[in-house]
Design a protein around this motif. Sequence first.
Motif, PDB file in Angstrom:
ATOM      1  N   MET A   1     -10.159   3.711  -8.591  1.00  0.00           N
ATOM      2  CA  MET A   1     -10.440   2.277  -8.469  1.00  0.00           C
ATOM      3  C   MET A   1      -9.707   1.679  -7.269  1.00  0.00           C
ATOM      4  N   LEU A   2      -8.460   2.100  -7.064  1.00  0.00           N
ATOM      5  CA  LEU A   2      -7.671   1.601  -5.929  1.00  0.00           C
ATOM      6  C   LEU A   2      -8.304   1.994  -4.594  1.00  0.00           C
TER       7      LEU A   2
ATOM      8  N   PRO B   1       0.804  -1.224   0.000  1.00  0.00           N
ATOM      9  CA  PRO B   1       0.000   0.000   0.000  1.00  0.00           C
ATOM     10  C   PRO B   1       0.840   1.278   0.000  1.00  0.00           C
ATOM     11  N   MET B   2       1.989   1.250   0.685  1.00  0.00           N
ATOM     12  CA  MET B   2       2.836   2.444   0.791  1.00  0.00           C
ATOM     13  C   MET B   2       3.466   2.827  -0.555  1.00  0.00           C
TER      14      MET B   2
ATOM     15  N   VAL C   1       3.326   5.212  -8.970  1.00  0.00           N
ATOM     16  CA  VAL C   1       3.477   3.910  -8.315  1.00  0.00           C
ATOM     17  C   VAL C   1       4.974   3.668  -8.200  1.00  0.00           C
ATOM     18  N   LEU C   2       5.448   3.360  -7.007  1.00  0.00           N
ATOM     19  CA  LEU C   2       6.865   3.070  -6.789  1.00  0.00           C
ATOM     20  C   LEU C   2       7.074   1.567  -6.869  1.00  0.00           C
ATOM     21  N   LEU C   3       7.926   1.159  -7.803  1.00  0.00           N
ATOM     22  CA  LEU C   3       8.219  -0.264  -7.991  1.00  0.00           C
ATOM     23  C   LEU C   3       9.583  -0.554  -7.383  1.00  0.00           C
ATOM     24  N   LYS C   4       9.570  -1.251  -6.254  1.00  0.00           N
ATOM     25  CA  LYS C   4      10.798  -1.554  -5.514  1.00  0.00           C
ATOM     26  C   LYS C   4      11.374  -2.889  -5.969  1.00  0.00           C
ATOM     27  N   ASN C   5      12.699  -2.904  -6.183  1.00  0.00           N
ATOM     28  CA  ASN C   5      13.393  -4.144  -6.556  1.00  0.00           C
ATOM     29  C   ASN C   5      12.713  -4.844  -7.726  1.00  0.00           C
TER      30      ASN C   5
ATOM     31  N   GLN D   1      -9.336  -3.996   2.231  1.00  0.00           N
ATOM     32  CA  GLN D   1      -8.478  -3.613   3.360  1.00  0.00           C
ATOM     33  C   GLN D   1      -7.215  -4.488   3.487  1.00  0.00           C
ATOM     34  N   PRO D   2      -6.344  -4.460   2.489  1.00  0.00           N
ATOM     35  CA  PRO D   2      -5.106  -5.253   2.563  1.00  0.00           C
ATOM     36  C   PRO D   2      -4.216  -4.789   3.710  1.00  0.00           C
TER      37      PRO D   2
END
Length: 347
Positions: free
Chosen positions: A245-246, A213-214, A223-227, A254-255
């Motif tokens: 939508m998100l 979510p962060m 959108v931050l795509l890590k690794n 509620q993830p």
Amino acid sequence: MRWNAQLITHRKEKRIAVYFEKKPELIARIKQLEGSRWSQTLGVWHLPDTFENRIRFKIHTSSPNVPSDEGIAQIDKFKQWMRSRRYSESTITTYSEALKSFLVFYPEKPISEITNEDVIRYNNEYVLEKKFSTSFQNQIVNGIKLFFATVRDTKIEIDKIHRPKREKVLPNVLSKEEVKLILNAHTNIKHKTMLSLIYSCGLRCGELLALRPMHIDSKRNIVLLKNAKGKKDRIAPLSPKILEMLREYYKVCQPTTYLFEGQIKGQPYDARSLQLVLKQALQKTGITKPATLHWLRHSFATHLLESGTDLRYIQELLGHNSSKTTEIYTHVSTKSLQQIRSPFDDL
């Protein structure tokens, strides 16, 4: 993994029997694997006994097909080297199994005496004989090259080991109309949001499932795509429609840890289950193309190109190292082709 596998002989043919709980989603997965068959007699699903399937189901070849003591020690050393460099476990498995099959091919030969000619012979008499795909052959050669690049006292000349010539396969692309049908096929908010996010940001399946979510920055609309692939971070633009939508999805589901979680809270959604979500969407829309999740990424890039987006920006958005990788989309874009008048029309 929720299944076990073992080698069997069925109707005088070597096969791999796969045992698992008979759930519809697992049956759907096994059906997608090439050469899978159900045996009424044995009451089990089984697949061809190939090197690829042995790696997939973690079946270790038993004696006498084992390397020498020196080979076993070197494979362990190779695994340790890769783990220290933080290679993924799937890459470690693929490369170490490739090396194992290579060293089994030369059980009596000291590793220090192995030459480039031995690699060529292995390719011709084992890899080609087994009819492995070009991409899989590349993985094998990559593993062998990496091993010999990290082991001293060898006659191998690393730079002279050639990978097989890659097949020039064009990426598969869906039309905008087909994409719209697929994304609107599901009423389930989670399924719809996952597919929509893959297309709208050009994500790989693994990148989507690794999101937390962060990683959604609603203030900067990114959108931050890590690794991501190659262990590189990158950002992707977040459209206002997807953000809306998100937010709706977040209220409903509620993830906790991952943005998209499976039945167990805190665990990421299963990749094969997501492929099944796409398959169900295709069935609902009546689209018969054998589309995969990666087709949505290809379609994202092609549609951007057709709308006039500079190829350099598309390269950044997709996270490609080389512009040559991105240039392949120029071959499937129909924008220029549609402006060409066929001489047939003038007859």
